[in-house]
Design an enzyme around this catalytic site. Structure first.
Site, short mmCIF file in Angstrom:
data_model
loop_
_atom_site.label_atom_id
_atom_site.label_comp_id
_atom_site.label_asym_id
_atom_site.label_seq_id
_atom_site.Cartn_x
_atom_site.Cartn_y
_atom_site.Cartn_z
N ARG A 46 0.86 -1.22 -0.10
CA ARG A 46 0.14 0.14 0.15
C ARG A 46 0.87 1.16 0.00
O ARG A 46 0.39 2.31 -0.54
CB ARG A 46 -0.98 0.15 1.30
CG ARG A 46 -1.97 -0.80 1.02
CD ARG A 46 -3.02 -1.10 2.15
NE ARG A 46 -4.35 -1.94 1.79
CZ ARG A 46 -5.03 -2.28 2.64
NH1 ARG A 46 -5.04 -1.95 3.69
NH2 ARG A 46 -6.12 -3.00 2.36
N LYS A 78 -18.68 -17.02 2.65
CA LYS A 78 -19.88 -16.94 2.75
C LYS A 78 -20.79 -16.24 1.43
O LYS A 78 -20.50 -15.27 0.96
CB LYS A 78 -20.46 -16.01 3.99
CG LYS A 78 -19.85 -16.41 5.07
CD LYS A 78 -20.55 -15.33 6.24
CE LYS A 78 -20.08 -15.66 7.71
NZ LYS A 78 -20.18 -14.35 8.55
#
Ligand code: AMP
Length: 395
Positions: free
Chosen positions: A38, A199
């Site tokens: 980053r 999920k």
């Protein structure tokens, strides 16, 4: 939506508040920086601004401190920034107030200053007007290069942008919006989307959006077991969401109605122990024995998915296809990473924290057209949402 770009700004001799995402991952025990991607990703914008004689005031959040927490100081990040930048950079012990103002007033054209963690102040996450006014006071121009924070309406990406009329997206944020925007609005075809992860509930909006825009959707990871249950299969001890079975049925119906290819795994790698190198075997779709836990896609699935990936002109990937953290259950995810990397005629985009980690672990990031720096932000972007940090930069 058209965003202001750096080329729209005159930054020479100006104080530029540049929101970056220096929320780097660190070692839990030592606090050492594990991955400085980053920091490196922000360098092109810093270079662009300093080359034009701007005073570059960097600000970022880091972790989730409650008040001033020395463990979450950006000071070590500032040291790594100096190393990566190759020239001295300054650091201010606070991001607003006297300390920050003094540090800014000592800057010369072309200097780089990093302010202390924005989240030391509760006003940051509260999108607070007084806090953003204090930040805005430091600068003449605002640049947002923190795609990773663009999905949050926090002061440094949202309220402050309203207070500084001269503003633009940094080069990194511009690139993110360009690639992810292309995937949604103007994809090369056929467009193949690979969705995995834990999920269905986390990804449902992306699945629905992708059924709209993509040609083929490949489903792997634990979320595929909810689809298996929706077909009436038992999945042993594998992770699935009982309350999302109906949703899984609805999604498949939707894909069929829209004439989209929606492919589920053909086989699974199952084990009785959730641990590295546990004894395992391959079973067919829907054949997971009781007491067994499926942790990866099997070789037939790899073959099927790889064929689809090879013919794609645009590939979007979010979410690992198995428990890539544990050997040998990383095999499916790594094989898919290889298939994506091998298709050099496609525009490939990998977004979402864990799939990015998997591609890095497979040492294939440099073979991907665009590796997104934003986990939650890329997910929300792919849902079709207009992110607050992007909306704030509208022309
Ligand atoms: P997400 O953040 O939703 O993309 O989920 C990533 C996580 O899903 C990773 O940590 C994987 O270990 C996990 N995952 C993927 N496949 C499986 C699986 N078959 N069983 C359990 N966890 C899985």
């Amino acid at each position: 939506m058209a965003m202001s770009k750096l080329s729209d700004l005159d930054v020479s001799g100006k104080r530029v508040l540049c929101r970056v995402d220096f929320n780097v991952s660190t070692d839990k025990k030592t606090g050492e920086i594990k991955d400085d991607t980053r920091i490196v990703a922000a360098l092109p914008t810093i270079k662009y601004l300093t080359d034009r004689g701007a005073k570059v005031i960097l600000c970022s959040h880091f972790g989730r401190p409650e008040g001033r927490d020395p463990k979450l100081s950006l000071k070590p990040v500032s040291e790594r920034l100096t190393e990566r930048w190759g020239k001295p950079t300054a650091f201010a012990d606070d991001c607003v107030g006297e300390v920050a103002e003094k540090a800014v007033s000592a800057m010369k054209n072309g200097d780089v200053l990093l302010l202390e963690n924005l989240r030391y102040h509760a006003g940051e996450e509260a999108d607070d007007a007084a806090f953003s006014a204090q930040l805005a006071k430091l600068a003449d121009v605002y640049v947002d290069d923190a795609f990773g924070a663009a999905h949050r309406a926090h002061a440094s990406v949202h309220a402050v942008a309203k207070l500084i009329p001269q503003k633009a997206a940094g080069l990194l944020l511009e690139k993110e919006v360009e690639y992810l925007g292309k995937a949604l609005e103007n994809p090369e075809r056929p467009m193949v989307v690979i969705l995995g992860g834990a999920k269905v509930s986390d990804k449902i909006k992306v699945i629905e959006k992708m059924i709209d825009v993509a040609d083929t959707i490949l489903i792997g990871g634990a979320m595929s077991y909810t689809f298996a249950v929706a077909e009436g299969f038992s999945v042993g001890k594998s992770r699935f969401e009982a309350d999302k079975v109906e949703l899984a049925r609805h999604v498949r119906k939707l894909a069929a109605e829209k004439g989209k290819k929606f492919l589920l795994p053909l086989d699974h790698v199952v084990t009785q122990k959730f641990e590295a190198h546990a004894p395992h075997q391959v079973v067919g779709w829907g054949k997971i024995p009781d007491e067994w836990d499926s942790l990866d896609i099997g070789p037939k699935t790899v073959e099927l998915f790889s064929k689809e990936i090879a013919t794609a002109k645009m590939i979007v990937w979010n979410g690992p296809l198995g428990v890539f953290e544990l050997e040998p259950f990383n095999a499916g995810t790594f094989a898919i990473a290889k298939a994506v990397a091998a298709n050099t005629s496609a525009t490939s985009i990998v977004g979402g924290g864990e799939s990015v980690a998997a591609v890095k672990k497979a040492k294939l990031s440099d073979k991907i057209t665009h590796v997104s720096t934003g986990g939650g932000a890329s997910l929300e972007f792919l849902e079709g949402k207009l992110l607050p940090g992007v909306a704030a930069l509208a022309k």
